[in-house]
Design an enzyme around this catalytic site. Structure first.
Site, mmCIF file in Angstrom:
data_model
loop_
_atom_site.group_PDB
_atom_site.id
_atom_site.type_symbol
_atom_site.label_atom_id
_atom_site.label_comp_id
_atom_site.label_asym_id
_atom_site.label_seq_id
_atom_site.Cartn_x
_atom_site.Cartn_y
_atom_site.Cartn_z
ATOM 1 N N MET B 1 0.810 -1.214 0.000
ATOM 2 C CA MET B 1 0.000 0.000 0.000
ATOM 3 C C MET B 1 0.836 1.252 0.000
ATOM 4 S SD MET B 1 -0.775 -1.505 3.368
ATOM 5 C CE MET B 1 -0.450 -2.807 2.215
ATOM 6 N N PRO B 2 1.703 1.388 -0.987
ATOM 7 C CA PRO B 2 2.515 2.611 -1.005
ATOM 8 C C PRO B 2 1.675 3.827 -1.402
ATOM 9 C CG PRO B 2 3.470 0.897 -2.391
ATOM 10 C CD PRO B 2 2.081 0.474 -2.063
ATOM 11 N N TYR B 3 2.143 4.965 -0.912
ATOM 12 C CA TYR B 3 1.606 6.261 -1.310
ATOM 13 C C TYR B 3 2.793 7.084 -1.787
ATOM 14 C CZ TYR B 3 -0.134 11.044 -0.906
ATOM 15 O OH TYR B 3 -0.475 12.343 -1.166
#
Lengths: 66, 66, 66, 66, 66, 66
Positions: B1-3
């Site tokens: 879940m990278p941002y």
């Protein structure tokens, strides 16, 4: 290589924004001996209806007190 | 879940922004095996008078060297 | 003068982080012709109990599915 | 003194933004006993062509599925 | 109600961080007449292996030039 | 696909952080009909000596009033 992000409500002139950029960069040079060339300052202007404090937006607060 | 948040001065076309989104997502898949569906890439376009480097804004620097 | 902030959960090796830095910088050079020397990439590692998706933390989700 | 930054695609009304500000502030008061007066909530509206998920922008995805 | 985020590599003393907080707040008071009580300054210390410039991390660059 | 970043001083328990994640996600579902699965909430814990308000750090203020 500092990165500084300044978030304010709109209304600053280009000259005032230049003062913020120069002043912040000077501060990082003076306090931490940072290289100005690798110091980024980014100013974000946030609309008053998008900025909340005390649970209400700055736009709503200004209407109440205006 | 990278941002991922990419901050640039304005001027990129929608096609170039699409390349940044695709390329960043691919990189996170390749390097860290992240799921593309839960990878967010957000591009912020910062006006040249709001971006400082070397103690002056990009707008002022471009006027000097323009 | 792009600034890129990549936020991930912990666990990437220093080599993987170096790949993210190199790959992101290359992408900005290739797509927008940016100068690598003035491209900053900052990686933040966010603990799994501090990252929420679907209303629960990644730490809690991993305990359920682990 | 919490600072909360909510990033969404455009389209929220001023009333909905007021609900986000009030609701987030209430949550921090209730859960962590924070002082509302020193709780900032800042909403950023990110254009759909600047927001990527699954490797493509929300604007492109909406055109495909529209 | 400005919010300022200063991101640096580690190594600043508590005294230096106090100077950054005081100096940034003074600047916003002087330039924009902001209220110090509602001016937040948040310093993030980013590990050298997580900060890239020129396509490599500060940690790697320091090893090369050290 | 909202992204929410909550920045607080340390001290919240994992349970309190879970309440912040759930509450923020619920709020975005209720107010803007967002999909929880694509709502990210990221909590950053900022040391008290790194957080300034009124021109001094929270750490220094707490020592004065402690």
């Amino acid at each position: 290589m500092p990165y500084v992000n300044i978030r304010i409500t709109p209304g600053a002139t280009e000259e005032q924004k230049a003062e913020l950029i120069a002043g912040t960069t000077d501060l990082l040079v003076k306090v931490l001996n940072k290289n100005p060339a690798s110091t980024f300052v980014v100013i974000d202007e946030v609309p008053a209806e998008n900025w909340g404090t005390g649970g209400i937006s700055v736009a709503a607060r200004d209407r109440r007190t205006g």
